[in-house]
Design a protein around this motif. Structure first.
Motif, mmCIF file in Angstrom:
data_model
loop_
_atom_site.group_PDB
_atom_site.id
_atom_site.type_symbol
_atom_site.label_atom_id
_atom_site.label_comp_id
_atom_site.label_asym_id
_atom_site.label_seq_id
_atom_site.Cartn_x
_atom_site.Cartn_y
_atom_site.Cartn_z
ATOM 1 N N THR A 227 0.826 -1.209 0.000
ATOM 2 C CA THR A 227 0.000 0.000 0.000
ATOM 3 C C THR A 227 0.859 1.257 0.000
ATOM 4 O O THR A 227 0.545 2.240 -0.683
ATOM 5 N N ALA A 228 1.964 1.243 0.765
ATOM 6 C CA ALA A 228 2.859 2.398 0.776
ATOM 7 C C ALA A 228 3.517 2.604 -0.589
ATOM 8 O O ALA A 228 3.730 3.746 -1.017
ATOM 9 N N ALA A 229 3.833 1.516 -1.284
ATOM 10 C CA ALA A 229 4.412 1.644 -2.616
ATOM 11 C C ALA A 229 3.424 2.276 -3.592
ATOM 12 O O ALA A 229 3.778 3.157 -4.381
ATOM 13 N N LEU A 230 2.160 1.859 -3.529
ATOM 14 C CA LEU A 230 1.149 2.457 -4.404
ATOM 15 C C LEU A 230 0.914 3.920 -4.048
ATOM 16 O O LEU A 230 0.698 4.764 -4.931
ATOM 17 N N PHE A 249 15.093 9.956 -7.070
ATOM 18 C CA PHE A 249 15.005 11.254 -6.405
ATOM 19 C C PHE A 249 14.441 11.181 -4.993
ATOM 20 O O PHE A 249 14.449 12.196 -4.295
ATOM 21 N N ARG A 250 13.918 10.044 -4.559
ATOM 22 C CA ARG A 250 13.391 9.964 -3.196
ATOM 23 C C ARG A 250 14.063 8.872 -2.376
ATOM 24 O O ARG A 250 14.601 9.153 -1.296
ATOM 25 N N MET A 251 14.043 7.626 -2.875
ATOM 26 C CA MET A 251 14.502 6.512 -2.056
ATOM 27 C C MET A 251 16.025 6.499 -1.902
ATOM 28 O O MET A 251 16.539 6.363 -0.783
ATOM 29 N N LEU A 252 16.748 6.645 -3.005
ATOM 30 C CA LEU A 252 18.206 6.609 -2.917
ATOM 31 C C LEU A 252 18.781 7.791 -2.131
ATOM 32 O O LEU A 252 19.703 7.592 -1.314
ATOM 33 N N PRO A 253 18.315 9.049 -2.324
ATOM 34 C CA PRO A 253 18.848 10.131 -1.482
ATOM 35 C C PRO A 253 18.618 9.909 0.008
ATOM 36 O O PRO A 253 19.496 10.190 0.825
ATOM 37 N N LYS A 257 21.584 9.294 2.805
ATOM 38 C CA LYS A 257 21.673 10.299 3.864
ATOM 39 C C LYS A 257 21.519 9.698 5.252
ATOM 40 O O LYS A 257 22.209 10.114 6.189
ATOM 41 N N HIS A 258 20.635 8.694 5.406
ATOM 42 C CA HIS A 258 20.292 8.215 6.745
ATOM 43 C C HIS A 258 20.750 6.788 7.040
ATOM 44 O O HIS A 258 20.954 6.462 8.211
ATOM 45 N N TYR A 259 20.873 5.934 6.022
ATOM 46 C CA TYR A 259 21.060 4.520 6.299
ATOM 47 C C TYR A 259 22.339 3.927 5.709
ATOM 48 O O TYR A 259 22.818 2.914 6.211
ATOM 49 N N ALA A 260 22.871 4.492 4.648
ATOM 50 C CA ALA A 260 24.001 3.847 3.972
ATOM 51 C C ALA A 260 25.217 3.745 4.882
ATOM 52 O O ALA A 260 25.880 2.713 4.961
ATOM 53 N N ALA A 277 9.891 4.127 5.464
ATOM 54 C CA ALA A 277 10.430 5.480 5.622
ATOM 55 C C ALA A 277 10.986 6.018 4.306
ATOM 56 O O ALA A 277 10.867 7.211 4.012
ATOM 57 N N LEU A 278 11.582 5.156 3.492
ATOM 58 C CA LEU A 278 12.113 5.601 2.201
ATOM 59 C C LEU A 278 11.003 5.960 1.225
ATOM 60 O O LEU A 278 11.155 6.851 0.386
ATOM 61 N N LEU A 279 9.875 5.269 1.314
ATOM 62 C CA LEU A 279 8.769 5.531 0.382
ATOM 63 C C LEU A 279 7.965 6.762 0.762
ATOM 64 O O LEU A 279 7.302 7.358 -0.085
#
Length: 372
Positions: A227-230, A249-253, A257-260, A277-279
Protein backbone atom coordinates in the motif's frame (compact mmCIF):
# COMPACT_ATOMS: atom_id res chain seq x y z
CA UNK A 1 -21.73 -25.07 -10.06
CA UNK A 2 -22.83 -28.27 -11.81
CA UNK A 3 -26.15 -26.57 -12.61
CA UNK A 4 -24.28 -23.72 -14.30
CA UNK A 5 -22.18 -26.10 -16.40
CA UNK A 6 -25.31 -27.98 -17.54
CA UNK A 7 -27.44 -24.87 -18.24
CA UNK A 8 -28.12 -23.74 -21.79
CA UNK A 9 -29.13 -20.35 -23.12
CA UNK A 10 -26.29 -18.51 -21.38
CA UNK A 11 -23.41 -16.65 -22.91
CA UNK A 12 -19.85 -17.27 -21.86
CA UNK A 13 -19.58 -14.15 -19.70
CA UNK A 14 -22.90 -14.84 -18.00
CA UNK A 15 -21.95 -18.42 -17.25
CA UNK A 16 -18.57 -17.35 -15.90
CA UNK A 17 -20.17 -14.84 -13.51
CA UNK A 18 -22.74 -17.43 -12.38
CA UNK A 19 -19.90 -19.85 -11.61
CA UNK A 20 -18.31 -17.18 -9.42
CA UNK A 21 -21.61 -16.54 -7.62
CA UNK A 22 -22.34 -20.23 -7.02
CA UNK A 23 -18.89 -20.64 -5.49
CA UNK A 24 -20.20 -18.67 -2.47
CA UNK A 25 -23.92 -19.58 -2.36
CA UNK A 26 -25.57 -21.54 0.44
CA UNK A 27 -28.11 -24.33 -0.33
CA UNK A 28 -30.78 -21.65 -0.86
CA UNK A 29 -28.73 -19.53 -3.28
CA UNK A 30 -27.86 -16.67 -0.93
CA UNK A 31 -24.41 -15.02 -1.06
CA UNK A 32 -22.83 -11.58 -0.68
CA UNK A 33 -19.57 -11.31 -2.66
CA UNK A 34 -18.57 -7.80 -3.75
CA UNK A 35 -18.17 -6.83 -7.38
CA UNK A 36 -14.42 -6.39 -6.87
CA UNK A 37 -14.15 -9.96 -5.57
CA UNK A 38 -16.19 -11.28 -8.50
CA UNK A 39 -14.03 -9.34 -10.96
CA UNK A 40 -10.86 -10.88 -9.50
CA UNK A 41 -12.40 -14.36 -9.56
CA UNK A 42 -13.51 -14.01 -13.19
CA UNK A 43 -10.39 -12.18 -14.34
CA UNK A 44 -12.44 -9.29 -15.74
CA UNK A 45 -13.10 -5.66 -14.84
CA UNK A 46 -15.75 -4.36 -12.45
CA UNK A 47 -17.67 -2.79 -15.34
CA UNK A 48 -17.85 -6.17 -17.10
CA UNK A 49 -19.18 -7.77 -13.93
CA UNK A 50 -21.84 -5.05 -13.62
CA UNK A 51 -22.90 -5.54 -17.25
CA UNK A 52 -23.18 -9.33 -16.98
CA UNK A 53 -24.99 -8.90 -13.68
CA UNK A 54 -27.67 -6.83 -15.41
CA UNK A 55 -28.07 -9.57 -18.03
CA UNK A 56 -28.56 -12.23 -15.35
CA UNK A 57 -31.14 -10.05 -13.59
CA UNK A 58 -33.01 -9.57 -16.87
CA UNK A 59 -33.17 -13.37 -17.30
CA UNK A 60 -34.50 -13.84 -13.76
CA UNK A 61 -31.45 -15.76 -12.55
CA UNK A 62 -30.21 -13.20 -9.99
CA UNK A 63 -31.61 -10.70 -7.52
CA UNK A 64 -29.70 -8.27 -5.31
CA UNK A 65 -30.59 -6.04 -2.36
CA UNK A 66 -28.52 -3.06 -1.25
CA UNK A 67 -27.07 -3.14 2.26
CA UNK A 68 -25.75 -0.40 4.56
CA UNK A 69 -23.45 -0.76 7.54
CA UNK A 70 -25.60 0.17 10.57
CA UNK A 71 -22.58 1.51 12.47
CA UNK A 72 -21.02 3.76 9.84
CA UNK A 73 -23.85 4.24 7.35
CA UNK A 74 -21.52 3.33 4.48
CA UNK A 75 -22.76 0.99 1.71
CA UNK A 76 -21.41 -2.56 1.78
CA UNK A 77 -21.63 -5.49 -0.63
CA UNK A 78 -25.13 -6.38 -1.82
CA UNK A 79 -27.01 -9.44 -0.64
CA UNK A 80 -27.61 -11.57 -3.75
CA UNK A 81 -29.58 -14.73 -4.45
CA UNK A 82 -29.20 -17.08 -7.40
CA UNK A 83 -32.44 -18.58 -8.74
CA UNK A 84 -31.41 -22.22 -8.36
CA UNK A 85 -34.80 -23.72 -9.43
CA UNK A 86 -34.81 -21.72 -12.67
CA UNK A 87 -31.17 -22.61 -13.25
CA UNK A 88 -31.98 -26.31 -12.80
CA UNK A 89 -34.83 -26.05 -15.31
CA UNK A 90 -32.42 -24.72 -17.94
CA UNK A 91 -30.54 -28.02 -18.04
CA UNK A 92 -29.73 -28.93 -21.62
CA UNK A 93 -30.97 -32.28 -22.94
CA UNK A 94 -28.62 -35.23 -22.96
CA UNK A 95 -26.55 -35.55 -26.09
CA UNK A 96 -24.24 -38.35 -27.20
CA UNK A 97 -20.58 -37.35 -27.01
CA UNK A 98 -17.78 -39.26 -28.59
CA UNK A 99 -15.50 -39.02 -25.55
CA UNK A 100 -16.54 -41.98 -23.38
CA UNK A 101 -14.75 -44.84 -25.16
CA UNK A 102 -11.71 -45.93 -23.21
CA UNK A 103 -10.86 -48.42 -25.97
CA UNK A 104 -9.73 -45.59 -28.19
CA UNK A 105 -6.70 -44.97 -25.96
CA UNK A 106 -5.90 -48.63 -25.23
CA UNK A 107 -2.73 -50.39 -26.40
CA UNK A 108 -2.42 -53.54 -28.51
CA UNK A 109 -1.39 -55.73 -25.62
CA UNK A 110 -3.16 -54.36 -22.58
CA UNK A 111 -3.82 -56.94 -19.84
CA UNK A 112 -6.52 -54.74 -18.34
CA UNK A 113 -8.77 -55.34 -21.36
CA UNK A 114 -9.15 -58.97 -20.38
CA UNK A 115 -10.05 -58.28 -16.74
CA UNK A 116 -13.50 -57.61 -15.43
CA UNK A 117 -12.61 -54.76 -13.08
CA UNK A 118 -10.89 -52.45 -15.57
CA UNK A 119 -8.77 -49.45 -14.67
CA UNK A 120 -9.64 -47.12 -11.85
CA UNK A 121 -11.06 -44.41 -14.13
CA UNK A 122 -14.36 -42.73 -14.60
CA UNK A 123 -16.41 -44.63 -17.13
CA UNK A 124 -17.76 -41.46 -18.81
CA UNK A 125 -17.72 -37.69 -18.59
CA UNK A 126 -21.26 -37.44 -17.32
CA UNK A 127 -22.30 -35.23 -14.41
CA UNK A 128 -22.83 -38.03 -11.90
CA UNK A 129 -19.99 -39.75 -10.11
CA UNK A 130 -22.03 -42.90 -9.17
CA UNK A 131 -21.25 -44.38 -12.60
CA UNK A 132 -17.69 -44.93 -11.41
CA UNK A 133 -16.45 -47.41 -8.85
CA UNK A 134 -14.28 -44.78 -7.18
CA UNK A 135 -15.32 -43.26 -3.89
CA UNK A 136 -15.64 -39.51 -4.25
CA UNK A 137 -15.79 -37.20 -1.21
CA UNK A 138 -19.06 -35.36 -0.81
CA UNK A 139 -19.13 -31.79 -2.12
CA UNK A 140 -20.74 -28.93 -0.28
CA UNK A 141 -21.46 -25.47 -1.60
CA UNK A 142 -21.84 -23.75 1.79
CA UNK A 143 -20.22 -20.38 2.03
CA UNK A 144 -18.43 -19.04 5.06
CA UNK A 145 -19.70 -15.92 6.89
CA UNK A 146 -16.73 -13.87 5.68
CA UNK A 147 -16.77 -15.05 2.04
CA UNK A 148 -13.15 -16.18 2.43
CA UNK A 149 -10.87 -16.47 -0.59
CA UNK A 150 -9.91 -19.97 0.49
CA UNK A 151 -13.42 -21.28 -0.10
CA UNK A 152 -13.38 -24.81 -1.48
CA UNK A 153 -16.02 -27.27 -2.60
CA UNK A 154 -15.36 -29.62 0.30
CA UNK A 155 -15.62 -28.36 3.85
CA UNK A 156 -12.63 -29.41 5.99
CA UNK A 157 -13.34 -31.72 8.91
CA UNK A 158 -13.88 -29.94 12.18
CA UNK A 159 -12.53 -31.04 15.52
CA UNK A 160 -15.06 -31.49 18.35
CA UNK A 161 -15.37 -28.43 20.55
CA UNK A 162 -16.07 -28.66 24.24
CA UNK A 163 -19.12 -26.63 25.28
CA UNK A 164 -19.34 -25.23 28.77
CA UNK A 165 -22.46 -25.26 30.93
CA UNK A 166 -23.08 -21.59 30.14
CA UNK A 167 -23.13 -22.37 26.41
CA UNK A 168 -19.76 -20.80 25.63
CA UNK A 169 -16.81 -22.58 24.09
CA UNK A 170 -13.40 -22.15 25.78
CA UNK A 171 -10.73 -20.08 24.05
CA UNK A 172 -7.83 -22.00 22.57
CA UNK A 173 -5.24 -19.21 22.51
CA UNK A 174 -4.68 -15.60 23.47
CA UNK A 175 -5.44 -13.66 26.61
CA UNK A 176 -8.61 -11.86 27.53
CA UNK A 177 -7.04 -8.54 26.54
CA UNK A 178 -6.07 -9.89 23.12
CA UNK A 179 -9.55 -11.23 22.52
CA UNK A 180 -11.20 -7.97 23.51
CA UNK A 181 -8.88 -5.95 21.28
CA UNK A 182 -9.01 -8.29 18.29
CA UNK A 183 -10.35 -7.54 14.85
CA UNK A 184 -13.77 -9.01 15.64
CA UNK A 185 -14.21 -6.88 18.76
CA UNK A 186 -12.92 -3.68 17.23
CA UNK A 187 -14.96 -3.99 14.05
CA UNK A 188 -11.95 -4.02 11.75
CA UNK A 189 -12.41 -5.77 8.43
CA UNK A 190 -9.96 -7.38 6.10
CA UNK A 191 -8.27 -4.78 3.88
CA UNK A 192 -9.37 -4.91 0.24
CA UNK A 193 -7.17 -7.02 -1.98
CA UNK A 194 -5.09 -5.35 -4.66
CA UNK A 195 -6.14 -5.50 -8.27
CA UNK A 196 -4.07 -7.17 -10.92
CA UNK A 197 -2.81 -3.81 -12.21
CA UNK A 198 -1.85 -2.67 -8.70
CA UNK A 199 0.07 -5.88 -8.05
CA UNK A 200 1.89 -5.39 -11.34
CA UNK A 201 2.90 -1.84 -10.39
CA UNK A 202 4.25 -3.01 -7.02
CA UNK A 203 6.23 -5.85 -8.64
CA UNK A 204 7.76 -3.46 -11.20
CA UNK A 205 8.85 -1.09 -8.42
CA UNK A 206 10.45 -3.84 -6.32
CA UNK A 207 12.26 -5.26 -9.36
CA UNK A 208 13.68 -1.81 -10.23
CA UNK A 209 15.26 -1.28 -6.79
CA UNK A 210 19.08 -1.39 -6.59
CA UNK A 211 20.69 -4.29 -4.77
CA UNK A 212 21.09 -2.53 -1.43
CA UNK A 213 17.35 -1.76 -1.37
CA UNK A 214 16.17 -4.96 -3.03
CA UNK A 215 17.80 -6.96 -0.24
CA UNK A 216 15.40 -5.30 2.23
CA UNK A 217 12.24 -6.51 0.43
CA UNK A 218 10.94 -9.72 2.07
CA UNK A 219 9.98 -12.74 0.00
CA UNK A 220 6.31 -12.15 0.78
CA UNK A 221 5.87 -8.37 1.16
CA UNK A 222 3.22 -7.37 3.71
CA UNK A 223 0.10 -5.48 2.72
CA UNK A 224 1.19 -2.22 4.36
CA UNK A 225 4.39 -2.20 2.29
CA UNK A 226 2.46 -2.73 -0.96
CA UNK A 227 0.00 0.00 0.00
CA UNK A 228 2.86 2.40 0.78
CA UNK A 229 4.41 1.64 -2.62
CA UNK A 230 1.15 2.46 -4.40
CA UNK A 231 0.78 5.64 -2.33
CA UNK A 232 4.31 6.69 -3.30
CA UNK A 233 3.62 6.10 -7.01
CA UNK A 234 0.40 8.18 -6.64
CA UNK A 235 -1.03 7.17 -10.00
CA UNK A 236 -3.44 9.75 -11.43
CA UNK A 237 -2.56 12.50 -8.92
CA UNK A 238 -0.35 15.61 -9.10
CA UNK A 239 2.25 13.78 -6.98
CA UNK A 240 2.45 10.89 -9.49
CA UNK A 241 5.94 9.43 -9.89
CA UNK A 242 7.40 6.98 -12.32
CA UNK A 243 9.38 4.08 -10.91
CA UNK A 244 12.66 5.70 -12.00
CA UNK A 245 11.75 9.07 -10.44
CA UNK A 246 10.70 7.45 -7.16
CA UNK A 247 13.91 5.44 -6.83
CA UNK A 248 16.35 8.11 -8.08
CA UNK A 249 15.01 11.25 -6.40
CA UNK A 250 13.39 9.96 -3.20
CA UNK A 251 14.50 6.51 -2.06
CA UNK A 252 18.21 6.61 -2.92
CA UNK A 253 18.85 10.13 -1.48
CA UNK A 254 17.19 9.13 1.77
CA UNK A 255 19.15 5.87 1.87
CA UNK A 256 22.49 7.61 1.29
CA UNK A 257 21.67 10.30 3.86
CA UNK A 258 20.29 8.22 6.75
CA UNK A 259 21.06 4.52 6.30
CA UNK A 260 24.00 3.85 3.97
CA UNK A 261 26.72 4.79 6.48
CA UNK A 262 24.99 2.96 9.34
CA UNK A 263 24.54 -0.23 7.36
CA UNK A 264 28.26 -1.00 7.63
CA UNK A 265 27.90 -1.42 11.42
CA UNK A 266 25.55 -4.40 11.05
CA UNK A 267 22.35 -5.66 9.43
CA UNK A 268 19.18 -3.61 9.65
CA UNK A 269 16.78 -5.16 12.15
CA UNK A 270 13.53 -3.84 10.65
CA UNK A 271 13.92 -3.73 6.86
CA UNK A 272 10.20 -3.21 6.23
CA UNK A 273 10.22 -0.12 8.47
CA UNK A 274 13.20 1.27 6.55
CA UNK A 275 11.40 0.75 3.24
CA UNK A 276 8.30 2.49 4.57
CA UNK A 277 10.43 5.48 5.62
CA UNK A 278 12.11 5.60 2.20
CA UNK A 279 8.77 5.53 0.38
CA UNK A 280 7.20 8.31 2.47
CA UNK A 281 7.22 11.73 0.82
CA UNK A 282 8.61 14.62 2.90
CA UNK A 283 6.69 17.63 1.59
CA UNK A 284 9.15 20.39 2.52
CA UNK A 285 7.54 22.85 0.11
CA UNK A 286 4.20 23.09 -1.65
CA UNK A 287 5.53 21.89 -5.02
CA UNK A 288 4.03 18.50 -5.91
CA UNK A 289 6.97 17.76 -8.24
CA UNK A 290 9.61 18.14 -5.52
CA UNK A 291 11.40 15.25 -3.80
CA UNK A 292 14.30 15.82 -1.43
CA UNK A 293 14.69 19.44 -2.71
CA UNK A 294 14.97 18.28 -6.34
CA UNK A 295 12.48 18.68 -9.18
CA UNK A 296 11.79 15.14 -10.41
CA UNK A 297 10.92 16.32 -13.93
CA UNK A 298 14.04 18.40 -14.60
CA UNK A 299 16.54 16.93 -12.13
CA UNK A 300 17.46 20.47 -11.02
CA UNK A 301 17.23 21.97 -7.56
CA UNK A 302 13.71 22.90 -6.52
CA UNK A 303 13.09 26.65 -6.86
CA UNK A 304 10.50 26.69 -4.07
CA UNK A 305 12.89 24.97 -1.67
CA UNK A 306 15.63 27.51 -2.57
CA UNK A 307 13.35 30.46 -1.87
CA UNK A 308 12.22 28.83 1.37
CA UNK A 309 15.87 28.39 2.46
CA UNK A 310 16.61 32.09 1.73
CA UNK A 311 13.61 33.15 3.82
CA UNK A 312 14.72 30.94 6.69
CA UNK A 313 18.23 32.37 6.64
CA UNK A 314 16.84 35.91 6.71
CA UNK A 315 14.64 35.03 9.66
CA UNK A 316 17.60 33.55 11.57
CA UNK A 317 19.74 36.64 10.90
CA UNK A 318 16.95 38.88 12.08
CA UNK A 319 16.46 36.85 15.23
CA UNK A 320 20.21 36.87 16.01
CA UNK A 321 20.60 40.68 15.60
CA UNK A 322 20.62 42.61 18.97
CA UNK A 323 17.72 44.88 19.63
CA UNK A 324 18.58 48.64 19.61
CA UNK A 325 18.63 50.15 23.12
CA UNK A 326 17.07 53.53 23.83
CA UNK A 327 19.56 56.30 24.76
CA UNK A 328 18.44 58.02 27.97
CA UNK A 329 17.91 61.73 27.64
CA UNK A 330 19.26 64.06 30.35
CA UNK A 331 16.68 65.61 32.59
CA UNK A 332 16.11 69.28 31.99
CA UNK A 333 16.63 71.20 35.20
CA UNK A 334 14.34 74.11 35.91
CA UNK A 335 15.90 77.48 35.47
CA UNK A 336 16.16 79.40 38.74
CA UNK A 337 13.83 82.32 38.97
CA UNK A 338 15.32 85.36 40.36
CA UNK A 339 12.86 86.80 42.86
CA UNK A 340 13.53 90.37 43.62
CA UNK A 341 13.84 91.19 47.25
CA UNK A 342 10.96 92.75 49.10
CA UNK A 343 11.40 96.47 49.01
CA UNK A 344 12.44 97.62 52.43
CA UNK A 345 10.65 100.85 52.31
CA UNK A 346 9.89 104.01 50.49
CA UNK A 347 12.18 106.80 49.64
CA UNK A 348 12.16 107.92 53.22
CA UNK A 349 12.85 104.48 54.66
CA UNK A 350 9.23 103.64 55.44
CA UNK A 351 7.57 100.32 54.43
CA UNK A 352 6.20 100.11 50.86
CA UNK A 353 3.54 97.62 49.70
CA UNK A 354 4.58 94.97 47.10
CA UNK A 355 3.91 95.80 43.52
CA UNK A 356 2.19 93.58 40.88
CA UNK A 357 5.46 92.18 39.42
CA UNK A 358 6.56 90.92 42.81
CA UNK A 359 3.23 89.18 43.45
CA UNK A 360 3.34 87.30 40.09
CA UNK A 361 6.88 86.01 40.60
CA UNK A 362 6.12 84.82 44.15
CA UNK A 363 3.00 82.94 43.02
CA UNK A 364 4.98 81.16 40.25
CA UNK A 365 7.76 79.98 42.60
CA UNK A 366 5.27 78.80 45.20
CA UNK A 367 3.53 76.61 42.67
CA UNK A 368 6.79 74.96 41.61
CA UNK A 369 7.65 74.12 45.20
CA UNK A 370 4.28 72.42 45.73
CA UNK A 371 4.76 70.13 42.63
CA UNK A 372 8.25 68.97 43.65
Amino acid sequence: MALVFAAEGLEGGEKLLLLAYTNYTDPHGYCWPSERRLADDCGTSVSTVARQKRNLKAKGLLKSVRRINPKTGEPISNLSRVNLPLLASMRRPARPYDDNLLQQISFDEDPSEHTDSGPDLLKCHSDGYPLSDRQVPPSKMTGTPCQSDSQSLTDPPREPVEIRKDGRSPSTSGSRRERSSGSAASGKTKPPSLTREQRRQVDVLFQALPKELADLVPANPPVNLKTAALEALAAGRPEERTVQQLVEFRMLPKWNKHYASQDAAGPIRKPVGVLLALLERDAECGDARCDERTNVDTGQSCISCGERAVDKRAERVQEAAPEPTAIPRPKQSAKPVMVPAQPAGGPGGEWAPPNDEYRAIRAMTAGRRRHR
